[in-house]
Write a protein that holds these residues in place. Structure first.
Motif, PDB file in Angstrom:
ATOM      1  N   CYS A  46       0.808  -1.223   0.000  1.00 22.66           N
ATOM      2  CA  CYS A  46       0.000   0.000   0.000  1.00 22.66           C
ATOM      3  C   CYS A  46       0.842   1.275   0.000  1.00 22.66           C
ATOM      4  O   CYS A  46       0.370   2.319  -0.430  1.00 22.66           O
ATOM      5  CB  CYS A  46      -0.915   0.041   1.214  1.00 22.66           C
ATOM      6  SG  CYS A  46      -1.687  -1.527   1.661  1.00 22.66           S
ATOM      7  N   CYS A 102       1.308   4.156  -2.743  1.00 19.00           N
ATOM      8  CA  CYS A 102       0.263   5.165  -2.972  1.00 19.00           C
ATOM      9  C   CYS A 102      -0.269   5.784  -1.685  1.00 19.00           C
ATOM     10  O   CYS A 102      -0.904   6.822  -1.723  1.00 19.00           O
ATOM     11  CB  CYS A 102      -0.914   4.566  -3.725  1.00 19.00           C
ATOM     12  SG  CYS A 102      -0.473   3.839  -5.299  1.00 19.00           S
ATOM     13  N   HIS A 103      -0.057   5.116  -0.562  1.00 21.92           N
ATOM     14  CA  HIS A 103      -0.664   5.610   0.674  1.00 21.92           C
ATOM     15  C   HIS A 103       0.373   6.028   1.708  1.00 21.92           C
ATOM     16  O   HIS A 103       0.170   5.850   2.911  1.00 21.92           O
ATOM     17  CB  HIS A 103      -1.613   4.557   1.259  1.00 21.92           C
ATOM     18  CG  HIS A 103      -2.838   4.314   0.434  1.00 21.92           C
ATOM     19  ND1 HIS A 103      -3.836   5.261   0.289  1.00 21.92           N
ATOM     20  CD2 HIS A 103      -3.225   3.261  -0.312  1.00 21.92           C
ATOM     21  CE1 HIS A 103      -4.792   4.775  -0.499  1.00 21.92           C
ATOM     22  NE2 HIS A 103      -4.448   3.565  -0.891  1.00 21.92           N
ATOM     23  N   MET A 152      -8.304  -2.834  -3.621  1.00 21.57           N
ATOM     24  CA  MET A 152      -6.991  -2.443  -3.118  1.00 21.57           C
ATOM     25  C   MET A 152      -6.131  -3.653  -2.823  1.00 21.57           C
ATOM     26  O   MET A 152      -6.644  -4.602  -2.240  1.00 21.57           O
ATOM     27  CB  MET A 152      -7.136  -1.595  -1.847  1.00 21.57           C
ATOM     28  CG  MET A 152      -7.759  -0.241  -2.096  1.00 21.57           C
ATOM     29  SD  MET A 152      -6.690   0.761  -3.141  1.00 21.57           S
ATOM     30  CE  MET A 152      -7.897   1.723  -4.042  1.00 21.57           C
TER      31      MET A 152
END
Ligand code: HEC
Length: 147
Positions: free
Chosen positions: A50, A53-54, A112
């Motif tokens: 993740c 992008c996070h 996701m």
């Protein structure tokens, strides 16, 4: 004939490189204390699957700089960080955190990490069991019963 066409394609490609979107610069000082806290196993999955992008720890692939693919890649990073930045966790109010936990439960099995991203990042793939573990962890933080 072929040469002309090839030149046109090259020209359009080069022109496309003028179109770039900018991701806001990460802050100069990133406070490590603000990062989300989770059991080690969960943390390593979030980081692996993740964080591109996070979080601010984006490992940009080479094609992330080449338009038009870069437009797609960079907008995912920008929007991903806006939706949830695990390194800004300490700055989020409870409502935002709840929204993200619920969002994780809702998206972890289908949306996701983004399927297109996974097709390019085999190492970010999560098994069904791993997805279940992330969902269970997120669920354990959701306050109301009804979700
Ligand atoms: C390739 C970039 C990318 C990766 C990798 C990625 N996300 Fe996302 N994520 C996004 C984008 C872009 C959005 C906002 C648009 C959307 O909701 O589809 C988003 C939105 C979200 C949301 C809010 C969704 C909602 O509807 O509330 C959650 C929660 C989330 N991501 C969790 C995760 C988790 C957990 C992982 C790792 C297992 C992950 N994402 C991996 C790009 C990414």
């Amino acid at each position: 004939m072929f040469k002309t066409l090839a030149l046109w394609v090259l020209g359009v490609f080069l022109l496309l490189q003028l179109i770039q979107i900018k991701i806001p610069e990460p802050p100069k000082h990133i406070d490590p204390a603000k990062e989300i806290k989770a059991p080690k196993k969960i943390m390593s999955m979030l980081k692996r699957s993740c964080y591109d992008c996070h979080s601010y720890q984006t490992k940009m692939p080479w094609y992330g700089y080449i338009s038009p693919v870069s437009l797609e890649v960079k907008s995912h990073i920008k929007e991903g960080r806006e939706a949830a930045n695990f390194q800004e966790w300490g700055n989020y109010d409870e409502a935002k955190k709840q929204k993200i936990y619920k969002g994780i439960v809702k998206t972890i099995h289908f949306r996701m990490p983004m399927p297109m991203y996974l097709s390019m990042h085999k190492d970010a793939k999560l098994t069904k069991t791993q997805r279940d573990e992330i969902a269970a962890w997120a669920k354990s933080h959701i306050k109301e019963e009804a979700y």
